[in-house]
Design an enzyme around this catalytic site. Sequence first.
Site, PDB file in Angstrom:
ATOM      1  N   TYR A 173     -12.087 -18.978  43.769  1.00  0.00           N
ATOM      2  CA  TYR A 173     -12.452 -20.074  44.665  1.00  0.00           C
ATOM      3  C   TYR A 173     -12.825 -21.319  43.847  1.00  0.00           C
ATOM      4  O   TYR A 173     -13.576 -21.226  42.865  1.00  0.00           O
ATOM      5  CB  TYR A 173     -13.623 -19.681  45.586  1.00  0.00           C
ATOM      6  CG  TYR A 173     -14.174 -20.898  46.279  1.00  0.00           C
ATOM      7  CD1 TYR A 173     -13.486 -21.460  47.351  1.00  0.00           C
ATOM      8  CD2 TYR A 173     -15.311 -21.542  45.814  1.00  0.00           C
ATOM      9  CE1 TYR A 173     -13.926 -22.634  47.935  1.00  0.00           C
ATOM     10  CE2 TYR A 173     -15.770 -22.711  46.403  1.00  0.00           C
ATOM     11  CZ  TYR A 173     -15.071 -23.258  47.465  1.00  0.00           C
ATOM     12  OH  TYR A 173     -15.502 -24.423  48.032  1.00  0.00           O
ATOM     13  N   SER A 190     -25.596 -30.648  50.768  1.00  0.00           N
ATOM     14  CA  SER A 190     -24.300 -30.436  51.418  1.00  0.00           C
ATOM     15  C   SER A 190     -24.463 -30.545  52.938  1.00  0.00           C
ATOM     16  O   SER A 190     -25.563 -30.350  53.463  1.00  0.00           O
ATOM     17  CB  SER A 190     -23.717 -29.080  51.022  1.00  0.00           C
ATOM     18  OG  SER A 190     -24.597 -28.075  51.438  1.00  0.00           O
ATOM     19  N   CYS A 235     -24.310 -33.225  54.727  1.00  0.00           N
ATOM     20  CA  CYS A 235     -25.008 -34.430  55.173  1.00  0.00           C
ATOM     21  C   CYS A 235     -24.093 -35.650  55.109  1.00  0.00           C
ATOM     22  O   CYS A 235     -24.563 -36.787  55.196  1.00  0.00           O
ATOM     23  CB  CYS A 235     -26.260 -34.660  54.340  1.00  0.00           C
ATOM     24  SG  CYS A 235     -27.549 -33.449  54.656  1.00  0.00           S
ATOM     25  N   ARG A 248     -10.860 -26.413  52.192  1.00  0.00           N
ATOM     26  CA  ARG A 248     -10.915 -27.617  51.357  1.00  0.00           C
ATOM     27  C   ARG A 248      -9.578 -28.324  51.227  1.00  0.00           C
ATOM     28  O   ARG A 248      -8.518 -27.718  51.391  1.00  0.00           O
ATOM     29  CB  ARG A 248     -11.365 -27.217  49.946  1.00  0.00           C
ATOM     30  CG  ARG A 248     -12.741 -26.576  49.883  1.00  0.00           C
ATOM     31  CD  ARG A 248     -13.807 -27.611  49.887  1.00  0.00           C
ATOM     32  NE  ARG A 248     -15.148 -27.073  49.955  1.00  0.00           N
ATOM     33  CZ  ARG A 248     -16.209 -27.673  49.414  1.00  0.00           C
ATOM     34  NH1 ARG A 248     -16.081 -28.793  48.749  1.00  0.00           N
ATOM     35  NH2 ARG A 248     -17.411 -27.162  49.568  1.00  0.00           N
ATOM     36  N   ASP A 283     -18.789 -37.352  44.813  1.00  0.00           N
ATOM     37  CA  ASP A 283     -19.576 -36.125  44.585  1.00  0.00           C
ATOM     38  C   ASP A 283     -20.466 -36.169  43.346  1.00  0.00           C
ATOM     39  O   ASP A 283     -21.575 -35.675  43.383  1.00  0.00           O
ATOM     40  CB  ASP A 283     -18.614 -34.927  44.480  1.00  0.00           C
ATOM     41  CG  ASP A 283     -19.324 -33.579  44.618  1.00  0.00           C
ATOM     42  OD1 ASP A 283     -20.242 -33.480  45.453  1.00  0.00           O
ATOM     43  OD2 ASP A 283     -18.971 -32.636  43.897  1.00  0.00           O
ATOM     44  N   LYS A 313     -18.670 -28.534  39.132  1.00  0.00           N
ATOM     45  CA  LYS A 313     -20.109 -28.251  39.172  1.00  0.00           C
ATOM     46  C   LYS A 313     -20.591 -27.684  37.834  1.00  0.00           C
ATOM     47  O   LYS A 313     -21.683 -28.007  37.377  1.00  0.00           O
ATOM     48  CB  LYS A 313     -20.422 -27.266  40.298  1.00  0.00           C
ATOM     49  CG  LYS A 313     -19.941 -27.702  41.672  1.00  0.00           C
ATOM     50  CD  LYS A 313     -20.597 -28.968  42.120  1.00  0.00           C
ATOM     51  CE  LYS A 313     -20.234 -29.283  43.573  1.00  0.00           C
ATOM     52  NZ  LYS A 313     -20.786 -30.556  44.010  1.00  0.00           N
ATOM     53  N   ARG A 357     -18.898 -21.229  46.777  1.00  0.00           N
ATOM     54  CA  ARG A 357     -19.711 -21.043  45.579  1.00  0.00           C
ATOM     55  C   ARG A 357     -20.713 -19.928  45.859  1.00  0.00           C
ATOM     56  O   ARG A 357     -21.200 -19.791  46.982  1.00  0.00           O
ATOM     57  CB  ARG A 357     -20.494 -22.323  45.265  1.00  0.00           C
ATOM     58  CG  ARG A 357     -19.667 -23.447  44.675  1.00  0.00           C
ATOM     59  CD  ARG A 357     -20.550 -24.601  44.228  1.00  0.00           C
ATOM     60  NE  ARG A 357     -21.220 -25.264  45.320  1.00  0.00           N
ATOM     61  CZ  ARG A 357     -22.498 -25.140  45.631  1.00  0.00           C
ATOM     62  NH1 ARG A 357     -23.285 -24.361  44.900  1.00  0.00           N
ATOM     63  NH2 ARG A 357     -23.025 -25.784  46.645  1.00  0.00           N
ATOM     64  N   HIS A 408     -25.641 -35.387  41.311  1.00  0.00           N
ATOM     65  CA  HIS A 408     -24.807 -34.995  42.452  1.00  0.00           C
ATOM     66  C   HIS A 408     -24.784 -36.176  43.430  1.00  0.00           C
ATOM     67  O   HIS A 408     -25.416 -36.126  44.484  1.00  0.00           O
ATOM     68  CB  HIS A 408     -25.451 -33.751  43.077  1.00  0.00           C
ATOM     69  CG  HIS A 408     -24.595 -33.030  44.056  1.00  0.00           C
ATOM     70  ND1 HIS A 408     -25.089 -32.100  44.939  1.00  0.00           N
ATOM     71  CD2 HIS A 408     -23.255 -33.077  44.296  1.00  0.00           C
ATOM     72  CE1 HIS A 408     -24.114 -31.619  45.680  1.00  0.00           C
ATOM     73  NE2 HIS A 408     -22.984 -32.193  45.314  1.00  0.00           N
TER      74      HIS A 408
HETATM   75  C1  OXD Z   1     -20.692 -28.837  46.990  1.00  0.00           C
HETATM   76  C2  OXD Z   1     -19.339 -29.360  46.793  1.00  0.00           C
HETATM   77  O1  OXD Z   1     -20.846 -27.655  47.287  1.00  0.00           O
HETATM   78  O2  OXD Z   1     -19.203 -30.554  46.495  1.00  0.00           O
HETATM   79  O3  OXD Z   1     -21.646 -29.626  46.828  1.00  0.00           O
HETATM   80  O4  OXD Z   1     -18.373 -28.595  46.928  1.00  0.00           O
HETATM   81 MN    MN Z   2     -21.021 -31.502  45.919  1.00  0.00          MN
END
Ligand code: OXD
Ligand code: MN
Length: 594
Positions: free
Chosen positions: A197, A248, A250, A377, A277, A206, A69, A226
Site C-alpha cells: 500500500y 487527516s 480535514c 487514492r 501534503d 511519509k 498506513r 505535514h
Molecule cells: C496521510 C496522507 O495519511 O497524506 O496523511 O496520506
Molecule cells: Mn498527509
Amino acid sequence: MRKNAFVDAWIAEMAAMTCPKEIVWIDGSEEQLEALRKEAVSTGEMIKLNEEKLPNCYLHRTAVNDVARVESRTFICTPTQEEAGNINNWCDPDEMYAKLKKLYTGSMKGRTMYVIPYSMGVVGSEFSKIGIELTDSIYVVLNMAIMTRAGADVMEALGDSPDFVKGLHAIADCDPENRYITHFPQDNTIMSVNSAYGGNVLLGKKCFALRIASYLGRKEGWFAEHMLILGVEYPNGETKYVTAAFPSACGKTNLAMLIPPEIYRKKGYKVWTVGDDIAWLRVKADGRLYAMNPENGFFGVAPGTNEHSNPNALATTRRDTIFTNVCHNLDDNTVWWEGLDENPPKHAVNWKGEPWDYRTYDKADKVNTSGAHPNSRFTASAKNCPCLSPMFDSPEGVPVSAIIFGGRRAKTAPLVYESFNWQHGTFVGSIMASETTAAAAGAVGVVRRDPMAMRPFVGYNMGDYWKHWLSMGTKIANPPKIFHVNWFRTDDEGHFIWPGFGDNFRVLLWILDRCEGKVDAVKTPIGYVPNPEDINLEGISGVTTETVRDLLSVDTESWLEDIGNIRDFYEQIGSHVPEELKEELDALEKRLKA
Ligand code: OXD
Ligand code: MN
C-alpha cells in the site's frame, strides 16, 4: 548511469539478502516507464483505463488487508527508547535488523529488484535530499516516478557522496502479522516489508520526507512538516504564501487547491498550489522562513473529490494517473468513487475486485459495501494541476507569511484565531486536535490530539520536536505569524455553520491582512480573533455578520474542559515537554478563569 561506490556496496548487500533474479536501474526515461506499464498490465498488476476518457491512466488494487498506513506496525528504531519518545512505537535497532533479516531473506527470489534513485525537491538544489529505494514492485516504481523526481540525473547530483537515504521495500508475503514499516534515523535507513500500500511503500513520502527528514531537520536546523503550501495572488500581481497543517480528513488537499469565490475571481484574485501534503522549511539570509514541497505529485484520497469540493484535483486526475482501490466502471472502462457524482456505474467492480451493485451501498458500513475503498487514492503528477504555482520548481521554495494550524472541533475552536507570538503559536500547534465524526467507526466526538498534524510522523521524541520548534523561533528574524482555523463548528443540530471550501478564502485574506498589519483584532484568552465585520461576506449565501460573530465566539466552558485533556496528553508525552509549553498552558488556564 553514473555509479556511486556507497550505493553499489549497499545494493550488493541487500541483493545478497533478498536474492532477486535481476537488478534493474530506473533511469526516469519515458520508454522504460512505458515498458513497465505494459508489463504490469500483462501480469494483471494494473488495468489500463479508457485511453480517450482517461489517457495514460491505470487502475491497481492492493490486497484487501493492505489498504492504509498501519501506525501499529510503524517503528522508530533509535538506540534508546527515550529518543523515539512515548507515542512512537520503538524497537532496538539491532533487534529490529535481526527480525527484518529473516523476513527479507530470499524474499525477491525469482523477482526483479528495481533501483529507484530519487530526489525530494528539485534535483541538485541545496535544499533537496536524495534517496534510493530498492523495491520488487512495478507499482511502486511507477508511483515513485510520479511522486518524486526520479532517474539518472539524481545519480549525477549525488556524485560520489555517501549522503543518501537508503530504502528497502519487499512485498514478501504481504502478511499483515509480519508487516513492518521501520525507520533507523541514525543510519539514514528505511525498511518496509509485507505491504504494497502506497503510504507504507512509497518510501519518499511519509517515511523519508517526514519521519527521517524531521530527524535531519532537527540536527541541521530546519523543519519537515505535514503542511500544504499555497500562494494567494492579489489583483496587483503580488503573491503571498501560507503553509497549513491539518490532521487527516480535514480538507488539506481541498484548501491547497481552493478556488476563490466568484466576487474575488472577478477582481483578479487567484490561489496557486505549491504543495498539498509536505513542506520543508528553512530560514534564509533575509531572515524569513521559506517553504518548498519535496514531492512532485499528489497521492490524494479519491472519495469525496468532485466538481464542487475540488475541481482542480479532479482535473489533475484526468490523465497520467494511477488509481488505487477505486471502483471500476465496466461500461466505459473508467473509474468511479463515492462522492464523485450521483451516477454510480451500473456494471462495476468494487475495490476488492468483486462485481458490485451500487444499490447495496450502506453508509454505516462503507468498507464492506462501497464501490471504492474509503481510503482509495489517486497518484497524479503536480504538472497536471491547473492551479500549480509557477514557483513549484523554485529550488529554494517560497517565503512564508503565515503558518496555519487547524482541527475539526464542533464547539471549542473558533473559525480563526491568531497566536500572540512564536512561543504561543508553538503551543497552539502542540494542542491541535480533532474530534471523531460519525463517518468513522467508534465513539463520536472523541478528541484525538494531533500536534502540528505530526503525531504519526515525527521521527523522534515529540517533546524534543516541540523544543526544536521553540528554538527555531529564535533563529528566524522575521517569523511568520501563527494562526489556528476550524472550518467545522456545528450548530445544536450538528450542521456545519461555515460553508467552507472556496469561502475559506475569506479567512485566508483576514490572516494575510493581519500579517501586513492592515486589520485590527480582538484580544481574547486564547489569542486574537477577528472583528466579525472584518470577514468579508460579499457574495456568500446564508451567512450573516451575526453568524460570523457566533463562529468567532470563545466558549470558555469547553476550553476549560479541554485544559484537562491537554494536561493528560502532555503527561503522556512525558518529561521532554518543554517548560515553556507547560507555562503557556498554565497561562491559558489563568486567562480563561479570569
Ligand atoms: C496521510 C496522507 O495519511 O497524506 O496523511 O496520506
Ligand atoms: Mn498527509
